[in-house]
Motif scaffolding. Structure first.
Motif, PDB file in Angstrom:
ATOM      1  N   TYR A   1       0.820  -1.245  -0.220  1.00 32.57           N
ATOM      2  CA  TYR A   1       0.201  -0.038  -0.129  1.00 32.57           C
ATOM      3  C   TYR A   1       0.844   1.305  -0.132  1.00 32.57           C
ATOM      4  O   TYR A   1       0.647   2.243  -0.636  1.00 32.57           O
TER       5      TYR A   1
ATOM      6  N   THR B   1       2.363   1.855  -3.473  1.00 30.60           N
ATOM      7  CA  THR B   1       1.419   2.473  -4.306  1.00 30.60           C
ATOM      8  C   THR B   1       1.103   3.783  -4.127  1.00 30.60           C
ATOM      9  O   THR B   1       0.949   4.387  -5.230  1.00 30.60           O
TER      10      THR B   1
ATOM     11  N   ASP C   1       3.961   5.655  -5.642  1.00 21.83           N
ATOM     12  CA  ASP C   1       3.935   5.780  -6.923  1.00 21.83           C
ATOM     13  C   ASP C   1       2.851   6.750  -7.588  1.00 21.83           C
ATOM     14  O   ASP C   1       3.007   6.908  -8.852  1.00 21.83           O
TER      15      ASP C   1
ATOM     16  N   TYR D   1      -5.821   3.319   1.519  1.00 14.34           N
ATOM     17  CA  TYR D   1      -4.676   2.586   1.687  1.00 14.34           C
ATOM     18  C   TYR D   1      -4.232   2.822   2.787  1.00 14.34           C
ATOM     19  O   TYR D   1      -3.353   1.968   3.481  1.00 14.34           O
TER      20      TYR D   1
END
Length: 347
Positions: free
Chosen positions: A142, A145, A148, A160
């Motif tokens: 998480y 992500t 990113d 998240y």
């Protein structure tokens, strides 16, 4: 030679006898040929020859055996040579064989015990690794992500972060349980022993877990109405943890529309026994001996979906044993299970 002669020294006895007979026979023939044969002289010679032969053979054979056997001990380190030195070396090979066999069996048992412990250590480390890496990878996934670019989406950011937080909470839960078990094992966790009403405690646990049971349509009940308090001597907080773990397990593995029943009974004059009984899926006989081990799971795939640290029953066992009490388990596959434990009555 100062060693006490034993009847078990058959080798020295027989060899000395053979030598004495042979030497006496030779001497007798020799004296007969010289025409100087004397029976008294022959008897004295025979007795002297026997004792000299016996002492010489016994001494030399003992030294020979001791050196050879001692070399085996030193070279292979299979036996404890210090234990051998505490006993006299005997020329009776049967006795010597029994001694060596005894030490060899003891070492074999030690080696087998070490192998079992090594297997348990490997399995335990593998289980710890598996339990820790699942939430760690979840948190890492998480966070990666979000880094990113997902952090720019407010909805995803909150979602998240909440899921990553649940992963961290699971890690903390596992570490806390491990810390508690370690303290219980080494006797470092102090217990606050005092008198309290076990009926009231059970009622509190039922109220706490009623909603969890309702989600699986499981009835969580007392076996009967207890009009009078039942006072016991124990650490109330730890016994609450025991009951919570047992009832939670019962709900987790219980069948839909099933029942989990708690009862309290007099066992002996100064003991009560608390039972947690369900009509769930039960436990196979081959799993029962290992059920209280750390991270041991009967159904490794399905149980992980239910959460938990995998340490609940191990904690239960250690808490009860820390009270110098006993925990029992009776279970039949597809019929149900009953966990029970004893507590001391308050005077």
């Amino acid at each position: 030679m100062n060693k006490k002669l034993k009847k078990t020294y058959k080798f020295a006895y027989k060899t000395s006898l053979y030598l004495t007979l042979f030497m006496t026979l030779i001497l007798g023939v020799f004296l007969y040929l010289l025409q100087a044969f004397d029976i008294i002289y022959m008897l004295v010679f025979a007795i002297a020859t026997y004792f000299v032969s016996f002492l010489t053979i016994q001494h030399r054979v003992e030294r020979f055996i001791y050196r050879r056997v001692q070399k085996i001990y030193d070279d292979l380190t299979l036996l404890e040579s210090t234990s051998l030195r505490r006993q006299p070396i005997t020329t009776d090979m049967a006795t010597l064989t029994r001694q060596i066999d005894k030490y060899a069996k003891e070492r074999k048992i030690e080696i087998e015990t070490l192998k079992v412990r090594e297997e348990y250590r490997k399995e335990f480390l593998g289980n710890v690794s598996h339990e820790l890496k699942t939430p760690l990878f979840t948190v890492q996934g998480y966070i990666s992500t979000l880094l990113d670019g997902a952090k720019d989406d407010k909805a995803l950011l909150d979602k998240y972060l909440m899921r990553a937080n649940k992963g961290v909470e699971r890690l903390i839960y596992i570490v806390k349980d491990l810390d508690m078990i370690t303290k219980l094992e080494v006797g470092d966790l102090s217990l606050n022993i005092k008198a309290f009403d076990i009926v009231d405690l059970v009622q509190s646990v039922i109220e706490l877990l009623e909603m969890k049971a309702a989600k699986k349509k499981i009835s969580l009940i007392f076996d009967r109405d207890y009009s009078e308090p039942i006072m016991v001597m124990a650490d109330r907080e730890r016994i609450q943890q025991v009951l919570t773990n047992l009832v939670t397990n019962s709900i987790k593995y219980g069948k839909e529309k099933g029942t989990t029943e708690i009862s309290i009974e007099n066992l002996i004059k100064n003991k009560v026994i608390v039972r947690v009984t369900d009509n769930g899926e039960g436990i196979a006989n081959n799993n029962i001996p290992r059920l209280f081990e750390r991270f041991y799971r009967v159904d490794k795939s399905g149980s992980r979906k239910e959460g938990g640290s995998g340490l609940g029953l191990s904690i239960v066992k250690h808490i009860i044993e820390a009270h110098d009490e006993r925990i029992y388990l009776e279970s039949e596959l597809a019929v149900g299970s009953e966990f029970s434990f004893t507590l001391e009555k308050a005077k």
